[in-house]
Design an enzyme around this catalytic site. Sequence first.
Site, PDB file in Angstrom:
ATOM      1  N   CYS A  59       0.844  -1.192   0.000  1.00  0.00           N
ATOM      2  CA  CYS A  59       0.000   0.000   0.000  1.00  0.00           C
ATOM      3  C   CYS A  59       0.881   1.244   0.000  1.00  0.00           C
ATOM      4  CB  CYS A  59      -0.898   0.001   1.230  1.00  0.00           C
ATOM      5  SG  CYS A  59      -1.916   1.489   1.376  1.00  0.00           S
ATOM      6  N   CYS A  62       0.328   3.204   3.645  1.00  0.00           N
ATOM      7  CA  CYS A  62       0.767   2.691   4.948  1.00  0.00           C
ATOM      8  C   CYS A  62       1.822   1.593   4.873  1.00  0.00           C
ATOM      9  CB  CYS A  62      -0.438   2.202   5.746  1.00  0.00           C
ATOM     10  SG  CYS A  62      -1.192   0.696   5.077  1.00  0.00           S
ATOM     11  N   CYS A 108      -7.330  -0.921   1.180  1.00  0.00           N
ATOM     12  CA  CYS A 108      -6.386  -1.417   2.173  1.00  0.00           C
ATOM     13  C   CYS A 108      -7.122  -1.469   3.516  1.00  0.00           C
ATOM     14  CB  CYS A 108      -5.186  -0.478   2.263  1.00  0.00           C
ATOM     15  SG  CYS A 108      -4.036  -0.891   3.588  1.00  0.00           S
ATOM     16  N   CYS A 111      -5.431   1.196   6.242  1.00  0.00           N
ATOM     17  CA  CYS A 111      -5.592   2.658   6.177  1.00  0.00           C
ATOM     18  C   CYS A 111      -6.747   3.112   5.287  1.00  0.00           C
ATOM     19  CB  CYS A 111      -4.298   3.308   5.705  1.00  0.00           C
ATOM     20  SG  CYS A 111      -3.922   2.983   3.966  1.00  0.00           S
ATOM     21  N   CYS A 131      -8.068  -5.698  -9.765  1.00  0.00           N
ATOM     22  CA  CYS A 131      -7.609  -4.709 -10.736  1.00  0.00           C
ATOM     23  C   CYS A 131      -7.202  -3.467  -9.941  1.00  0.00           C
ATOM     24  CB  CYS A 131      -8.745  -4.403 -11.708  1.00  0.00           C
ATOM     25  SG  CYS A 131      -8.288  -3.330 -13.072  1.00  0.00           S
TER      26      CYS A 131
END
Length: 142
Positions: A59, A62, A108, A111, A131
């Site tokens: 991510c 984070c 995510c 976060c 995707c």
Amino acid sequence: MAPSDSAAPSSSSPSPAEADQIWQQKLSPEQYQVARLGGTERAFTGAYWNNKQAGHYNCVCCGTRLFSSDAKFDSGSGWPSFWSSLDPKAITTVEDRSHGMVRTEIRCATCEAHLGHLFTDGPAPTGLRYCVNSASLNFESK
């Protein structure tokens, strides 16, 4: 970047306006637009849509590890596509009714960054296609 190295705002710290300012300082304008505001990068323009290196995709906000290159495949869509996440608990889904469609948004779990969308037209063994926008990811080569 490991999740513990995160500069992500925590639930006990800044106000939403202050947290938004932190994200704007931490991310590039495109990363902010995609990951924090739910935007989408243009197909075939992101840094990772055609990346063939071995490694992990984390991510951008984070640092949580989300996908492995072992599950990446060429979907022909112009975005990085994966048939599986590293840990199902690392990703949450939300119904997305924008643009006159009903889709499954992926975020995510750590976060709440917007990653992209989940489709059921992927390859075996899962039949799934995560995707994902390159702007929502950082790549860590093996």
